[in-house]
Design a protein around this motif. Structure first.
Motif, PDB file in Angstrom:
ATOM      1  N   ALA A  52       0.830  -1.210   0.000  1.00  0.00           N
ATOM      2  CA  ALA A  52       0.000   0.000   0.000  1.00  0.00           C
ATOM      3  C   ALA A  52       0.861   1.256   0.000  1.00  0.00           C
ATOM      4  N   MET A  53       1.893   1.275   0.817  1.00  0.00           N
ATOM      5  CA  MET A  53       2.694   2.485   0.945  1.00  0.00           C
ATOM      6  C   MET A  53       3.501   2.794  -0.307  1.00  0.00           C
ATOM      7  N   PHE A  54       3.958   1.777  -1.006  1.00  0.00           N
ATOM      8  CA  PHE A  54       4.800   2.000  -2.187  1.00  0.00           C
ATOM      9  C   PHE A  54       4.007   2.054  -3.490  1.00  0.00           C
ATOM     10  N   HIS A  55       2.700   1.822  -3.450  1.00  0.00           N
ATOM     11  CA  HIS A  55       2.002   1.562  -4.710  1.00  0.00           C
ATOM     12  C   HIS A  55       1.985   2.755  -5.661  1.00  0.00           C
ATOM     13  N   ASP A  56       2.115   3.973  -5.142  1.00  0.00           N
ATOM     14  CA  ASP A  56       2.124   5.149  -6.019  1.00  0.00           C
ATOM     15  C   ASP A  56       3.473   5.855  -6.070  1.00  0.00           C
ATOM     16  N   MET A  57       4.524   5.217  -5.564  1.00  0.00           N
ATOM     17  CA  MET A  57       5.835   5.867  -5.582  1.00  0.00           C
ATOM     18  C   MET A  57       6.320   6.118  -7.006  1.00  0.00           C
ATOM     19  N   GLU A  59      11.252  11.313  -8.125  1.00  0.00           N
ATOM     20  CA  GLU A  59      12.425  10.577  -7.655  1.00  0.00           C
ATOM     21  C   GLU A  59      12.439   9.125  -8.106  1.00  0.00           C
ATOM     22  N   HIS A  60      11.275   8.544  -8.304  1.00  0.00           N
ATOM     23  CA  HIS A  60      11.197   7.110  -8.590  1.00  0.00           C
ATOM     24  C   HIS A  60      10.540   6.791  -9.931  1.00  0.00           C
ATOM     25  N   SER A  61      10.463   7.787 -10.796  1.00  0.00           N
ATOM     26  CA  SER A  61       9.859   7.590 -12.110  1.00  0.00           C
ATOM     27  C   SER A  61      10.937   7.332 -13.157  1.00  0.00           C
ATOM     28  N   SER A  62      10.771   6.262 -13.924  1.00  0.00           N
ATOM     29  CA  SER A  62      11.680   5.968 -15.037  1.00  0.00           C
ATOM     30  C   SER A  62      11.151   6.655 -16.292  1.00  0.00           C
ATOM     31  N   PRO A  63      11.977   6.743 -17.338  1.00  0.00           N
ATOM     32  CA  PRO A  63      11.499   7.396 -18.568  1.00  0.00           C
ATOM     33  C   PRO A  63      10.583   6.534 -19.421  1.00  0.00           C
ATOM     34  N   ASP A  64      10.547   5.216 -19.179  1.00  0.00           N
ATOM     35  CA  ASP A  64       9.843   4.364 -20.140  1.00  0.00           C
ATOM     36  C   ASP A  64       9.047   3.207 -19.556  1.00  0.00           C
ATOM     37  N   LEU A  65       8.993   3.064 -18.238  1.00  0.00           N
ATOM     38  CA  LEU A  65       8.238   1.980 -17.622  1.00  0.00           C
ATOM     39  C   LEU A  65       6.920   2.508 -17.072  1.00  0.00           C
ATOM     40  N   ARG A  66       5.913   1.624 -17.016  1.00  0.00           N
ATOM     41  CA  ARG A  66       4.666   1.987 -16.357  1.00  0.00           C
ATOM     42  C   ARG A  66       4.949   2.456 -14.936  1.00  0.00           C
ATOM     43  N   PHE A  67       4.211   3.450 -14.471  1.00  0.00           N
ATOM     44  CA  PHE A  67       4.465   3.950 -13.125  1.00  0.00           C
ATOM     45  C   PHE A  67       4.254   2.851 -12.085  1.00  0.00           C
ATOM     46  N   GLU A  68       3.347   1.914 -12.369  1.00  0.00           N
ATOM     47  CA  GLU A  68       3.126   0.806 -11.448  1.00  0.00           C
ATOM     48  C   GLU A  68       4.387  -0.046 -11.300  1.00  0.00           C
ATOM     49  N   VAL A  69       5.088  -0.257 -12.397  1.00  0.00           N
ATOM     50  CA  VAL A  69       6.329  -1.039 -12.364  1.00  0.00           C
ATOM     51  C   VAL A  69       7.424  -0.254 -11.649  1.00  0.00           C
ATOM     52  N   ASP A  77       0.035  13.952 -14.075  1.00  0.00           N
ATOM     53  CA  ASP A  77       1.381  14.516 -13.929  1.00  0.00           C
ATOM     54  C   ASP A  77       2.445  13.429 -13.900  1.00  0.00           C
ATOM     55  N   GLY A  78       2.092  12.273 -13.345  1.00  0.00           N
ATOM     56  CA  GLY A  78       3.070  11.199 -13.219  1.00  0.00           C
ATOM     57  C   GLY A  78       3.324  10.426 -14.502  1.00  0.00           C
ATOM     58  N   ILE A  79       2.404  10.511 -15.467  1.00  0.00           N
ATOM     59  CA  ILE A  79       2.541   9.683 -16.682  1.00  0.00           C
ATOM     60  C   ILE A  79       2.561  10.497 -17.962  1.00  0.00           C
ATOM     61  N   ARG A  80       2.394  11.797 -17.867  1.00  0.00           N
ATOM     62  CA  ARG A  80       2.269  12.642 -19.059  1.00  0.00           C
ATOM     63  C   ARG A  80       3.477  12.513 -19.989  1.00  0.00           C
ATOM     64  N   LYS A  81       4.658  12.352 -19.414  1.00  0.00           N
ATOM     65  CA  LYS A  81       5.881  12.303 -20.216  1.00  0.00           C
ATOM     66  C   LYS A  81       6.112  10.933 -20.867  1.00  0.00           C
ATOM     67  N   LYS A  82       5.316   9.949 -20.528  1.00  0.00           N
ATOM     68  CA  LYS A  82       5.493   8.621 -21.124  1.00  0.00           C
ATOM     69  C   LYS A  82       4.128   8.022 -21.462  1.00  0.00           C
ATOM     70  N   PRO A  83       3.420   8.639 -22.380  1.00  0.00           N
ATOM     71  CA  PRO A  83       2.055   8.203 -22.705  1.00  0.00           C
ATOM     72  C   PRO A  83       1.985   6.788 -23.251  1.00  0.00           C
ATOM     73  N   GLN A  84       3.084   6.300 -23.811  1.00  0.00           N
ATOM     74  CA  GLN A  84       3.086   4.946 -24.375  1.00  0.00           C
ATOM     75  C   GLN A  84       2.869   3.890 -23.300  1.00  0.00           C
ATOM     76  N   THR A  85       3.120   4.239 -22.053  1.00  0.00           N
ATOM     77  CA  THR A  85       2.961   3.257 -20.973  1.00  0.00           C
ATOM     78  C   THR A  85       1.509   3.048 -20.585  1.00  0.00           C
TER      79      THR A  85
END
Length: 213
Positions: free
Chosen positions: A62-67, A72-82, A172-180
């Motif tokens: 639960a605590m990490f599910h939206d990190m 800080e924890h967003s990659s350029p090409d992976l789903r935010f869930e991953v 805001d968290g996914i706008r830069k990687k819409p392909q995900t």
């Protein structure tokens, strides 16, 4: 951290305390309180259904599910869930957690926006999604008592206009990687919030593949 809210006790282990501090230091108030509520809704669902679940693993999921929505924890090409699942895995590995438990938390986070699958898997996986669905979508809202909803939201309040604000956080968290967003519910977020977003069409991919027929 030895808290008891709506009859659910927050895990008070070293790893749970460290996870709380990390998420508190990383996420804003909206995401932090949302993540805490997800734990309580998930745990209350587990109690109602008589499931045997590990509170500590549920808490970490639960605590990490939206990190993955945080810079800080967003990659350029992976789903935010991953991204969130990978962050949890690295954190749990540093505490020497066993591979099976790490896998459960990883899957719980990675699948929490994929309806129709988590509820058929092990309790940690099923209950993280149940908590998210309750808090974001209101699924099974009336299965929770007024007293439990009040107790949880008194400690971790839903901000004014939470519904619109959580959608903004997703965007805001996914706008830069819409392909995900292909094949998952977050495509709906960008369709609403980004006028330049174009959905990828599954049937068009099939028709446009290199296969001759």
């Amino acid at each position: 951290m030895n808290e008891l809210i709506a009859g659910i006790r927050v895990p008070d282990s070293a790893i749970a305390r460290a996870a709380t501090q990390l998420v508190r230091d990383t996420e804003d108030d909206l995401l932090y309180n949302h993540s805490r509520r997800v734990f309580f809704w998930g745990a209350l669902t587990g109690e109602r259904k008589g499931l045997r679940y590990d509170p500590e693993l549920l808490y970490l999921g639960a605590m990490f599910h939206d990190m993955g929505l945080t810079e800080e924890h967003s990659s350029p090409d992976l789903r935010f869930e991953v991204d969130g699942a990978n962050t949890a895995r690295d954190f749990m590995t540093s505490y020497g957690v066993g591979e099976r438990d790490i896998e459960d938390v990883w899957l719980a986070i990675a699948l929490h926006t994929t309806p129709g699958i988590p509820e058929h898997l092990r309790p940690t996986i099923a209950l993280v999604t149940a908590g998210v669905e309750m808090d974001v979508l209101g699924i099974n809202y009336h299965e929770f008592s007024d007293e439990d909803r009040h107790a949880v939201c008194s400690c971790h309040p839903r901000e004014t206009d939470f519904k619109e604000n959580i959608i903004d956080h997703f965007a805001d968290g996914i706008r830069k990687k819409p392909q995900t967003t292909f094949g998952n519910v977050k495509a709906d977020v960008l369709a609403l919030k980004d006028p330049n977003f174009a959905r990828t069409n599954f049937c068009s991919i099939i028709r446009g593949s290199a296969w001759p027929g």
